[in-house]
Design a protein around this motif. Structure first.
Motif, PDB file in Angstrom:
ATOM      1  N   TYR A  93      17.765   1.974  -3.306  1.00 40.16           N
ATOM      2  CA  TYR A  93      16.940   0.996  -2.601  1.00 40.16           C
ATOM      3  C   TYR A  93      15.921   0.322  -3.502  1.00 40.16           C
ATOM      4  CZ  TYR A  93      19.046   2.936   1.520  1.00 40.16           C
ATOM      5  OH  TYR A  93      19.953   3.344   2.440  1.00 40.16           O
ATOM      6  N   GLY A 103      12.707   8.374 -14.458  1.00 38.65           N
ATOM      7  CA  GLY A 103      11.361   8.270 -15.018  1.00 38.65           C
ATOM      8  C   GLY A 103      10.296   8.086 -13.953  1.00 38.65           C
ATOM      9  N   ILE A 104      10.584   7.253 -12.961  1.00 37.46           N
ATOM     10  CA  ILE A 104       9.595   7.013 -11.905  1.00 37.46           C
ATOM     11  C   ILE A 104       9.339   8.300 -11.134  1.00 37.46           C
ATOM     12  CG2 ILE A 104       9.212   5.838  -9.711  1.00 37.46           C
ATOM     13  CD1 ILE A 104      10.871   3.513 -10.856  1.00 37.46           C
ATOM     14  N   THR A 107       7.871  11.657 -13.320  1.00 34.86           N
ATOM     15  CA  THR A 107       6.502  11.529 -13.814  1.00 34.86           C
ATOM     16  C   THR A 107       5.505  11.551 -12.658  1.00 34.86           C
ATOM     17  OG1 THR A 107       6.824   9.160 -13.884  1.00 34.86           O
ATOM     18  CG2 THR A 107       7.005  10.315 -15.955  1.00 34.86           C
ATOM     19  N   SER A 108       5.859  10.880 -11.541  1.00 33.31           N
ATOM     20  CA  SER A 108       4.929  10.866 -10.407  1.00 33.31           C
ATOM     21  C   SER A 108       4.740  12.277  -9.867  1.00 33.31           C
ATOM     22  CB  SER A 108       5.454   9.967  -9.294  1.00 33.31           C
ATOM     23  OG  SER A 108       5.803   8.718  -9.801  1.00 33.31           O
ATOM     24  N   ALA A 111       2.715  14.395 -12.219  1.00 34.36           N
ATOM     25  CA  ALA A 111       1.288  14.057 -12.147  1.00 34.36           C
ATOM     26  C   ALA A 111       0.660  14.695 -10.914  1.00 34.36           C
ATOM     27  CB  ALA A 111       1.110  12.538 -12.102  1.00 34.36           C
ATOM     28  N   LEU A 112       1.397  14.633  -9.790  1.00 29.89           N
ATOM     29  CA  LEU A 112       0.911  15.252  -8.555  1.00 29.89           C
ATOM     30  C   LEU A 112       0.705  16.748  -8.766  1.00 29.89           C
ATOM     31  CD1 LEU A 112       0.367  14.580  -5.576  1.00 29.89           C
ATOM     32  CD2 LEU A 112       2.686  15.317  -5.091  1.00 29.89           C
ATOM     33  N   ILE A 114       0.131  18.372 -11.550  1.00 27.10           N
ATOM     34  CA  ILE A 114      -1.015  18.638 -12.428  1.00 27.10           C
ATOM     35  C   ILE A 114      -2.314  18.521 -11.643  1.00 27.10           C
ATOM     36  CG2 ILE A 114      -2.280  17.797 -14.436  1.00 27.10           C
ATOM     37  CD1 ILE A 114       0.154  18.841 -15.447  1.00 27.10           C
ATOM     38  N   LEU A 115      -2.404  17.454 -10.816  1.00 29.16           N
ATOM     39  CA  LEU A 115      -3.641  17.264 -10.055  1.00 29.16           C
ATOM     40  C   LEU A 115      -3.856  18.397  -9.062  1.00 29.16           C
ATOM     41  CD1 LEU A 115      -4.191  13.512  -9.272  1.00 29.16           C
ATOM     42  CD2 LEU A 115      -5.217  14.987 -10.987  1.00 29.16           C
TER      43      LEU A 115
ATOM     44  N   LEU B 247       2.073  11.843 -19.865  1.00 27.41           N
ATOM     45  CA  LEU B 247       2.342  10.956 -18.736  1.00 27.41           C
ATOM     46  C   LEU B 247       2.357   9.477 -19.105  1.00 27.41           C
ATOM     47  CD1 LEU B 247       0.420  12.882 -16.017  1.00 27.41           C
ATOM     48  CD2 LEU B 247       2.846  12.412 -16.071  1.00 27.41           C
ATOM     49  N   ALA B 249       4.541   7.737 -20.400  1.00 26.77           N
ATOM     50  CA  ALA B 249       5.814   7.109 -20.042  1.00 26.77           C
ATOM     51  C   ALA B 249       5.749   6.501 -18.652  1.00 26.77           C
ATOM     52  CB  ALA B 249       6.933   8.135 -20.113  1.00 26.77           C
ATOM     53  N   ALA B 250       5.047   7.187 -17.754  1.00 21.57           N
ATOM     54  CA  ALA B 250       4.962   6.692 -16.384  1.00 21.57           C
ATOM     55  C   ALA B 250       4.298   5.329 -16.343  1.00 21.57           C
ATOM     56  CB  ALA B 250       4.181   7.683 -15.535  1.00 21.57           C
ATOM     57  N   ILE B 253       6.879   2.832 -17.269  1.00 21.56           N
ATOM     58  CA  ILE B 253       8.020   2.632 -16.370  1.00 21.56           C
ATOM     59  C   ILE B 253       7.597   2.119 -14.997  1.00 21.56           C
ATOM     60  CG2 ILE B 253      10.012   3.728 -15.304  1.00 21.56           C
ATOM     61  CD1 ILE B 253       9.871   5.873 -17.436  1.00 21.56           C
ATOM     62  N   ILE B 254       6.563   2.736 -14.406  1.00 26.00           N
ATOM     63  CA  ILE B 254       6.328   2.492 -12.975  1.00 26.00           C
ATOM     64  C   ILE B 254       5.819   1.073 -12.678  1.00 26.00           C
ATOM     65  CG2 ILE B 254       5.136   3.324 -10.923  1.00 26.00           C
ATOM     66  CD1 ILE B 254       5.274   6.096 -12.064  1.00 26.00           C
ATOM     67  N   SER B 257       8.682  -1.344 -13.047  1.00 27.15           N
ATOM     68  CA  SER B 257       9.686  -1.247 -11.985  1.00 27.15           C
ATOM     69  C   SER B 257       9.172  -1.847 -10.688  1.00 27.15           C
ATOM     70  CB  SER B 257      10.080   0.213 -11.757  1.00 27.15           C
ATOM     71  OG  SER B 257      10.544   0.785 -12.932  1.00 27.15           O
ATOM     72  N   PRO B 298      -3.032  11.809 -14.859  1.00 29.00           N
ATOM     73  CA  PRO B 298      -2.308  11.983 -13.597  1.00 29.00           C
ATOM     74  C   PRO B 298      -2.816  11.070 -12.483  1.00 29.00           C
ATOM     75  CG  PRO B 298      -2.820  14.106 -14.543  1.00 29.00           C
ATOM     76  CD  PRO B 298      -3.482  13.086 -15.409  1.00 29.00           C
ATOM     77  N   SER B 299      -4.139  10.812 -12.433  1.00 32.09           N
ATOM     78  CA  SER B 299      -4.654   9.943 -11.371  1.00 32.09           C
ATOM     79  C   SER B 299      -4.086   8.540 -11.497  1.00 32.09           C
ATOM     80  CB  SER B 299      -6.178   9.864 -11.424  1.00 32.09           C
ATOM     81  OG  SER B 299      -6.732  11.130 -11.578  1.00 32.09           O
ATOM     82  N   VAL B 301      -1.336   7.660 -12.915  1.00 33.82           N
ATOM     83  CA  VAL B 301       0.092   7.670 -12.611  1.00 33.82           C
ATOM     84  C   VAL B 301       0.312   7.702 -11.106  1.00 33.82           C
ATOM     85  CG1 VAL B 301       2.204   8.987 -12.846  1.00 33.82           C
ATOM     86  CG2 VAL B 301       0.697   8.716 -14.787  1.00 33.82           C
ATOM     87  N   LEU B 302      -0.518   8.467 -10.389  1.00 39.58           N
ATOM     88  CA  LEU B 302      -0.333   8.538  -8.943  1.00 39.58           C
ATOM     89  C   LEU B 302      -0.677   7.212  -8.274  1.00 39.58           C
ATOM     90  CD1 LEU B 302      -1.389  12.110  -7.910  1.00 39.58           C
ATOM     91  CD2 LEU B 302       0.863  11.074  -7.985  1.00 39.58           C
ATOM     92  N   ALA B 305       2.229   5.095  -8.832  1.00 40.61           N
ATOM     93  CA  ALA B 305       3.326   5.506  -7.954  1.00 40.61           C
ATOM     94  C   ALA B 305       3.099   4.983  -6.536  1.00 40.61           C
ATOM     95  CB  ALA B 305       3.456   7.024  -7.949  1.00 40.61           C
ATOM     96  N   TYR B 308       4.100   1.484  -6.482  1.00 40.37           N
ATOM     97  CA  TYR B 308       5.559   1.373  -6.465  1.00 40.37           C
ATOM     98  C   TYR B 308       6.074   1.588  -5.051  1.00 40.37           C
ATOM     99  CZ  TYR B 308      10.428   1.893  -7.498  1.00 40.37           C
ATOM    100  OH  TYR B 308      11.784   1.710  -7.501  1.00 40.37           O
ATOM    101  N   LEU B 312       8.153  -0.927  -2.839  1.00 41.12           N
ATOM    102  CA  LEU B 312       9.465  -0.555  -2.335  1.00 41.12           C
ATOM    103  C   LEU B 312       9.552  -0.845  -0.840  1.00 41.12           C
ATOM    104  CD1 LEU B 312      12.081   0.760  -3.239  1.00 41.12           C
ATOM    105  CD2 LEU B 312      11.116   2.964  -2.716  1.00 41.12           C
TER     106      LEU B 312
END
Lengths: 297, 358
Positions: A93, A103-104, A107-108, A111-112, A114-115, B247, B249-250, B253-254, B257, B298-299, B301-302, B305, B308, B312
């Motif tokens: 989708y 990758g998407i 990594t997400s 990250a979650l 780790i937090l 992280l 890479a995120a 990519i994100i 995308s 991480p924050s 990246v989230l 996300a 994204y 989507l």
């Protein structure tokens, strides 16, 4: 000198024995699993799965408050399932290619994880350093037992179902035509991947387990021409890098998981160089032979 | 048609961003008392502390830079290359520290860039001279270099003076520790990247969409590829302080995308991705300023996300909701076609024909 470097570590206490046992078990299970993943071109899925085991374990801990091995296993397996589902979803989708989707998603989730680990799960006995780099010598008894069970199971399953596995790996379409449950085999492989990741987690950590999965198979693929040989070479590579890595970590007083991975990568580099040189040499020889046979008379 | 669609698209993108911010702040205020959060937010955005200006500028620059370079990486199917280069920066940090024994920015950036570039070269070399598959080569180099980095860092930890304690920041980032020099570096890098993209726009576009055609037309594809890898390596290394090597890479990519979902036009994707990246960077730094234990990497990246996910769902044509509406529209047309109500289909002959075609 030689005694001090090579023999003495084995004589002081049992930690060397234990370390080598743990790393060998990790090496064997990961090498066998990695060979099948490599041949199915799924090496990078191992990357994703290894990373998402972390959020799985942390989420399981937060939900149940327990840190027993079954809970962790369950959490990681569920995280693995969620990940492969999400990757497929994003691919379909999100109009993303497989590598971008992987990758998407991972990594997400990582990250979650780790937090969560650094906020809500602070009181868990999950040290971030340990999770990332592992600690071969700090593996608890129950984890060692889990690792042993997983390794024995992987070896037994591979031996028992060798033919179906071989067929499903090299030609899934033909295997399906023969009536083999290809989907089930694939799911089994993914499940085994999750379990192995968790079992190896404490020893080598989330990121370095990728190396234990990919490197032996890649090395074996340079040399071997048959699946049986490839499996054996991969296991041999894993064991060799485990033992040499332990020595390296003692000499340098550094992380043993890191040392194992570095040794493994060096072994790969040497093998790559050797096969390359051999191919050049053969080509040169063939050229000589051609020239010789082209000469009149 | 083209001119007509633009404002609606822009409105939707703005709406999506706004909803992202709202959702983020809603989750933030759910976690702990609102008043204090608000006070800290105000002090964050009004730059109450001196270092915040650098934090905000640095995070935004990191997001924009990674977002821009990420577009090329994602479209060229090199998404995970950024992951490998990021992990490969770790041994460089260790070696630089081993050699100079300080955390000075210069040597560390140099060392990390060198090993990241070596990793890019190694991936290329392995796939060329051996028969290792490309995906495995990537994973192998990633894990091998990272293993070496772990060896060096753990060696430092066990042997040294304690001056290496801050090296941990490079794993997951600490945006509050961004130095003015780094902001300068990032700004210069972004300017250079933008200039290069503008100057080499046509060759880059051609290479991105059809490398073989580009080669036959005389575009130096290989030189451009390694040039871009060098740029990515430097970008990754300069992002280390705020996102961390694991992280980064995120962030490549994100946002790219997400931008790809929002538009089909290359130029627009090249504008949206850095914007989303910069927004994610600043909001991530904000979250890590608000809450204890939130590393900035991480924050960010989230938040990315979250963007994204919103893209989507709500993207104007490729989003799930838009697609569902399109599908329903098609079904309705087919139903209208199928019902023996001649008047209905006679009134809309064009759509009936479309329904049939579908």
């Amino acid at each position: 000198m030689l005694y001090e470097l090579f023999i003495e570590p084995w004589t002081i206490g049992d930690w060397m024995w234990r370390g080598v046992l743990v790393s060998s078990l990790v090496a064997i299970s990961c090498a066998i699993l990695g060979t099948f993943l490599y041949l199915k071109r799924l090496s990078l899925l191992a990357d994703a799965m290894a990373h998402v085991a972390l959020p799985g374990i942390v989420a399981a801990y937060l939900l149940t408050g327990s840190q027993s091995t079954p809970t962790m296993l369950l959490g990681a397996i569920l995280a693995g399932l969620v990940t492969s589902g999400l990757i497929r979803f994003v691919e379909r989708y999100g109009h993303a290619r497989t590598d971008a989707a992987i990758g998407i998603v991972f990594t997400s989730l990582f990250a979650l994880g780790i937090l969560l680990l650094s906020t809500f799960a602070r009181d868990a006995h999950l040290d971030l350093n340990c999770v990332l780099y592992g600690n071969v010598l700090g593996v608890a008894d129950h984890s060692l037992i889990l690792l042993a069970v997983v390794t024995v199971a992987i070896v037994a399953l591979t031996v028992l179902f060798f033919r179906p596995l071989q067929l499903a790996t090299f030609d899934p379409a033909l295997a399906a035509a023969f009536g083999l449950p290809v989907g089930l085999i694939h799911a089994g492989l993914m499940g085994t991947l999750s379990v192995t990741t968790v079992a190896s987690f404490e020893a080598v950590g989330a990121i370095l387990v990728i190396a234990a999965i990919i490197t032996p198979a890649a090395t074996a693929h340079l040399i071997a021409k048959r699946l049986e040989t490839m499996l054996l070479v991969a296991v041999a590579h894993g064991l060799l890098s485990a033992v040499l890595g332990m020595y390296l970590s003692i000499w340098l007083e550094c992380s043993s998981a890191g040392a194992m991975v570095t040794t493994g990568a060096l072994l790969y580099a040497v093998t790559l160089g050797a096969t390359w040189a051999r191919r050049r040499w053969r080509r040169a020889q063939r050229r000589q032979r051609l020239q010789a046979s082209a000469l009149p008379g | 048609m083209e001119r007509n669609r633009h404002p609606r698209w822009a409105r939707r993108a703005a709406l999506a961003t706004f909803m992202g911010i709202t959702a983020a702040s809603a989750t933030a205020s759910a976690a702990s008392p609102g008043a204090e959060i608000w006070a800290r937010t105000v002090s964050f955005f009004t730059l109450e502390y001196g270092f915040l200006a650098y934090t905000i500028a640095g995070s935004a620059l990191v997001g924009a830079l990674c977002g821009l370079l990420g577009v090329f990486m994602v479209l060229r199917r090199l998404s995970l290359m950024g992951d490998a280069l990021g992990h490969a920066a770790l041994p460089g940090i260790g070696i630089a520290f081993l050699l100079v024994q300080t955390k000075a920015l210069g040597p560390i950036v140099l060392g990390a860039t060198t090993t990241a570039l070596l990793a890019a070269l190694a991936i290329g070399a392995i796939t060329r001279i051996g028969r290792t598959r490309p995906d495995a080569a990537l994973g192998l180099v990633l894990a091998g270099f990272f293993g070496l980095g772990v060896v060096i860092l753990s060696y430092l930890q066990n042997s040294a003076s304690g001056a290496q304690s801050g090296l941990q920041d490079f794993m997951f980032g600490n945006a509050a520790a961004i130095q003015p020099a780094e902001v300068g570096l990032l700004g210069g890098l972004l300017a250079l990247t933008v200039a290069l993209v503008v100057a080499l726009y046509r060759p880059l576009q051609l290479m991105t969409f059809d490398a073989v055609l580009a080669k036959t037309m005389g575009v130096p594809v290989r030189a451009l590829h390694y040039g871009m890898m060098a740029l990515v390596a430097v970008a990754i290394v300069s992002s280390m302080q705020s996102v961390g090597v694991v992280l980064v890479a995120a962030m490549l990519i994100i946002p790219a995308s997400a931008a790809r979902l929002l538009s089909d036009r290359f130029e627009r994707v090249l504008l949206i991705a850095p914007a989303l990246g910069a927004a994610a960077g600043v909001l991530g730094a904000w979250l890590s300023f608000l809450f204890d234990g939130f590393s900035s990497g991480p924050s960010m990246v989230l938040v990315a996300a979250l963007f994204y996910t919103l893209a989507l769902l709500f993207a104007p044509r490729r989003g799930l909701i838009a697609q569902r509406r399109q599908r329903q529209e098609r079904l309705r047309r087919r139903d209208a076609e199928a019902t023996p109500n001649a008047g209905e289909s006679a009134r809309r002959p064009h759509s009936a024909a479309l329904g049939e075609a579908a």
